[in-house]
Motif scaffolding. Structure first.
Motif, PDB file in Angstrom:
ATOM      1  N   ARG A  23       1.640  12.894 -17.194  1.00  0.00           N
ATOM      2  CA  ARG A  23       0.909  11.798 -17.990  1.00  0.00           C
ATOM      3  C   ARG A  23       0.742  10.986 -15.971  1.00  0.00           C
ATOM      4  NH1 ARG A  23       3.061   7.487 -20.890  1.00  0.00           N
ATOM      5  NH2 ARG A  23       1.304   6.512 -21.335  1.00  0.00           N
ATOM      6  N   THR A  24      -0.674  10.390 -15.763  1.00  0.00           N
ATOM      7  CA  THR A  24      -1.404   9.945 -14.411  1.00  0.00           C
ATOM      8  C   THR A  24      -1.583   8.733 -15.445  1.00  0.00           C
ATOM      9  OG1 THR A  24      -1.230  12.214 -13.754  1.00  0.00           O
ATOM     10  CG2 THR A  24      -3.177  10.121 -12.814  1.00  0.00           C
ATOM     11  N   LEU A  25      -1.248   7.688 -14.682  1.00  0.00           N
ATOM     12  CA  LEU A  25      -1.919   6.262 -14.589  1.00  0.00           C
ATOM     13  C   LEU A  25      -3.035   5.886 -13.248  1.00  0.00           C
ATOM     14  CD1 LEU A  25       0.863   4.048 -16.111  1.00  0.00           C
ATOM     15  CD2 LEU A  25      -1.481   4.475 -17.202  1.00  0.00           C
ATOM     16  N   HIS A  26      -4.189   5.249 -13.239  1.00  0.00           N
ATOM     17  CA  HIS A  26      -4.933   4.923 -11.621  1.00  0.00           C
ATOM     18  C   HIS A  26      -4.959   4.001 -12.859  1.00  0.00           C
ATOM     19  CE1 HIS A  26      -6.264   8.869 -11.662  1.00  0.00           C
ATOM     20  NE2 HIS A  26      -6.239   9.575 -12.832  1.00  0.00           N
ATOM     21  N   LEU A  27      -4.189   3.242 -11.702  1.00  0.00           N
ATOM     22  CA  LEU A  27      -4.146   1.722 -11.021  1.00  0.00           C
ATOM     23  C   LEU A  27      -5.055   0.646 -10.326  1.00  0.00           C
ATOM     24  CD1 LEU A  27      -0.554   1.610 -11.852  1.00  0.00           C
ATOM     25  CD2 LEU A  27      -1.946   1.224 -13.572  1.00  0.00           C
ATOM     26  N   HIS A  28      -5.899  -0.571 -10.985  1.00  0.00           N
ATOM     27  CA  HIS A  28      -6.638  -0.863  -9.441  1.00  0.00           C
ATOM     28  C   HIS A  28      -6.112  -2.155  -9.245  1.00  0.00           C
ATOM     29  CE1 HIS A  28      -9.178   2.653  -9.455  1.00  0.00           C
ATOM     30  NE2 HIS A  28      -9.480   2.822 -11.683  1.00  0.00           N
ATOM     31  N   ALA A  29      -5.838  -2.974  -8.387  1.00  0.00           N
ATOM     32  CA  ALA A  29      -5.017  -3.361  -7.516  1.00  0.00           C
ATOM     33  C   ALA A  29      -6.240  -5.122  -7.987  1.00  0.00           C
ATOM     34  CB  ALA A  29      -5.167  -4.319  -6.770  1.00  0.00           C
ATOM     35  N   ASP A  30      -5.716  -6.460  -8.715  1.00  0.00           N
ATOM     36  CA  ASP A  30      -6.043  -7.288  -8.781  1.00  0.00           C
ATOM     37  C   ASP A  30      -4.995  -8.806  -8.668  1.00  0.00           C
ATOM     38  OD1 ASP A  30      -8.162  -9.422  -9.097  1.00  0.00           O
ATOM     39  OD2 ASP A  30      -8.483  -9.446 -11.730  1.00  0.00           O
ATOM     40  N   PRO A  31      -4.629  -9.439  -7.837  1.00  0.00           N
ATOM     41  CA  PRO A  31      -5.418  -9.400  -6.715  1.00  0.00           C
ATOM     42  C   PRO A  31      -5.152  -7.950  -5.792  1.00  0.00           C
ATOM     43  CG  PRO A  31      -3.452 -11.129  -6.722  1.00  0.00           C
ATOM     44  CD  PRO A  31      -3.507  -9.750  -8.482  1.00  0.00           C
ATOM     45  N   ALA A  32      -6.232  -8.097  -4.772  1.00  0.00           N
ATOM     46  CA  ALA A  32      -5.983  -7.220  -4.062  1.00  0.00           C
ATOM     47  C   ALA A  32      -4.344  -7.312  -3.476  1.00  0.00           C
ATOM     48  CB  ALA A  32      -7.204  -6.698  -2.568  1.00  0.00           C
ATOM     49  N   PHE A  33      -4.145  -6.073  -2.835  1.00  0.00           N
ATOM     50  CA  PHE A  33      -3.031  -5.919  -2.209  1.00  0.00           C
ATOM     51  C   PHE A  33      -2.726  -5.341  -0.417  1.00  0.00           C
ATOM     52  CE2 PHE A  33      -2.431  -1.714  -4.678  1.00  0.00           C
ATOM     53  CZ  PHE A  33      -2.734  -0.997  -3.691  1.00  0.00           C
ATOM     54  N   SER A  34      -3.974  -4.495  -0.514  1.00  0.00           N
ATOM     55  CA  SER A  34      -4.211  -3.958   1.141  1.00  0.00           C
ATOM     56  C   SER A  34      -5.434  -4.957   1.773  1.00  0.00           C
ATOM     57  CB  SER A  34      -5.496  -2.784   0.477  1.00  0.00           C
ATOM     58  OG  SER A  34      -4.365  -1.627  -0.098  1.00  0.00           O
ATOM     59  N   ASN A  35      -4.843  -4.824   2.898  1.00  0.00           N
ATOM     60  CA  ASN A  35      -6.845  -5.502   3.680  1.00  0.00           C
ATOM     61  C   ASN A  35      -6.979  -4.073   4.775  1.00  0.00           C
ATOM     62  OD1 ASN A  35      -4.957  -5.609   6.325  1.00  0.00           O
ATOM     63  ND2 ASN A  35      -3.732  -7.058   6.040  1.00  0.00           N
ATOM     64  N   VAL A  36      -7.676  -4.505   5.825  1.00  0.00           N
ATOM     65  CA  VAL A  36      -7.987  -4.337   7.156  1.00  0.00           C
ATOM     66  C   VAL A  36      -7.439  -3.041   8.352  1.00  0.00           C
ATOM     67  CG1 VAL A  36     -10.389  -5.453   6.802  1.00  0.00           C
ATOM     68  CG2 VAL A  36      -8.265  -6.262   8.683  1.00  0.00           C
ATOM     69  N   ARG A  37      -6.293  -3.999   8.027  1.00  0.00           N
ATOM     70  CA  ARG A  37      -5.260  -3.077   8.443  1.00  0.00           C
ATOM     71  C   ARG A  37      -4.253  -2.414   7.758  1.00  0.00           C
ATOM     72  NH1 ARG A  37      -2.045  -5.534  11.840  1.00  0.00           N
ATOM     73  NH2 ARG A  37      -2.145  -7.761  10.876  1.00  0.00           N
ATOM     74  N   LEU A  38      -3.800  -3.347   6.870  1.00  0.00           N
ATOM     75  CA  LEU A  38      -2.829  -2.263   6.178  1.00  0.00           C
ATOM     76  C   LEU A  38      -2.753  -2.697   4.471  1.00  0.00           C
ATOM     77  CD1 LEU A  38      -0.085  -5.576   6.678  1.00  0.00           C
ATOM     78  CD2 LEU A  38       0.059  -3.020   7.880  1.00  0.00           C
ATOM     79  N   LEU A  39      -2.021  -1.033   4.033  1.00  0.00           N
ATOM     80  CA  LEU A  39      -2.555   0.046   3.045  1.00  0.00           C
ATOM     81  C   LEU A  39      -1.763  -1.796   2.206  1.00  0.00           C
ATOM     82  CD1 LEU A  39      -3.205   1.831   1.654  1.00  0.00           C
ATOM     83  CD2 LEU A  39      -1.188   2.953   1.758  1.00  0.00           C
ATOM     84  N   VAL A  40      -0.509  -1.667   2.381  1.00  0.00           N
ATOM     85  CA  VAL A  40      -0.224  -2.362   1.107  1.00  0.00           C
ATOM     86  C   VAL A  40       0.062  -4.246   2.686  1.00  0.00           C
ATOM     87  CG1 VAL A  40       2.284  -3.174   0.350  1.00  0.00           C
ATOM     88  CG2 VAL A  40       1.329  -0.859   0.080  1.00  0.00           C
ATOM     89  N   ALA A  41      -0.629  -4.927   2.429  1.00  0.00           N
ATOM     90  CA  ALA A  41      -0.919  -6.067   3.242  1.00  0.00           C
ATOM     91  C   ALA A  41       0.196  -6.954   2.512  1.00  0.00           C
ATOM     92  CB  ALA A  41      -1.576  -6.655   3.012  1.00  0.00           C
ATOM     93  N   ASP A  42       0.168  -7.139   0.923  1.00  0.00           N
ATOM     94  CA  ASP A  42       0.610  -8.038  -0.515  1.00  0.00           C
ATOM     95  C   ASP A  42       1.607  -7.062  -1.131  1.00  0.00           C
ATOM     96  OD1 ASP A  42       1.682 -10.121  -2.445  1.00  0.00           O
ATOM     97  OD2 ASP A  42      -0.764 -10.617  -2.610  1.00  0.00           O
ATOM     98  N   PHE A  43       3.089  -7.809  -0.263  1.00  0.00           N
ATOM     99  CA  PHE A  43       3.862  -6.641  -1.078  1.00  0.00           C
ATOM    100  C   PHE A  43       4.004  -7.278  -2.570  1.00  0.00           C
ATOM    101  CE2 PHE A  43       8.102  -6.019  -1.861  1.00  0.00           C
ATOM    102  CZ  PHE A  43       8.870  -4.544  -1.474  1.00  0.00           C
ATOM    103  N   ALA A  44       3.858  -8.278  -2.678  1.00  0.00           N
ATOM    104  CA  ALA A  44       4.394  -8.528  -3.961  1.00  0.00           C
ATOM    105  C   ALA A  44       3.079  -8.197  -5.171  1.00  0.00           C
ATOM    106  CB  ALA A  44       4.510 -10.436  -3.861  1.00  0.00           C
ATOM    107  N   ALA A  45       2.236  -8.581  -5.026  1.00  0.00           N
ATOM    108  CA  ALA A  45       1.045  -8.091  -5.440  1.00  0.00           C
ATOM    109  C   ALA A  45       1.071  -6.745  -5.765  1.00  0.00           C
ATOM    110  CB  ALA A  45      -0.656  -8.149  -5.191  1.00  0.00           C
TER     111      ALA A  45
END
Length: 122
Positions: A23-45
């Motif tokens: 079973r697979t889920l495709h999750l899209h962030a809102d709010p965004a957790f990435s920025n132009v430098r880091l894959l995970v920039a907003d850890f809490a999100a």
């Protein structure tokens, strides 16, 4: 057997698979957790999104019997020059924060279920 989860992480997206059931889920962030430098920039999100995915993918009755799961995380983007120790720590903490008992990182080609299980056994 403890549930095994495979997280493929892209910019502001997570693809979470329960290996035993496929079973697979495709999750899209809102709010965004990435920025132009880091894959995970907003850890809490990112952690909130992952936790909601784990809760949805593993039913409560399943959680009681075999919790906590084991998790393999594969970052798919922002890998130029490899991961720094800080980036590795962010990903490991992300997995532990969602309740995983064992968290491993994988850099390389995407894996099938047998490959995920093999990586988690190490």
């Amino acid at each position: 057997m403890r549930p095994s989860l495979y997280l493929k992480l892209s910019c502001n997206q997570m693809h979470l698979t329960h290996v035993q059931s496929a079973r697979t889920l495709h999750l899209h962030a809102d709010p965004a957790f990435s920025n132009v430098r880091l894959l995970v920039a907003d850890f809490a999100a990112a952690q909130q999104l992952l936790q909601s995915g784990v809760t949805e993918l593993l039913p409560r009755r399943f959680l009681r019997l075999s919790w906590p799961p084991q998790l393999l995380i594969q970052p798919l983007e922002r890998l130029e020059g490899g991961l720094s120790q800080i980036e590795e720590r962010i990903l490991l903490e992300l997995g532990l924060g969602c309740g995983a008992r064992k968290v491993r990182l994988h850099l390389g080609a995407e894996l099938d279920s047998a490959g995920v299980i093999a990586k988690l056994r190490r």
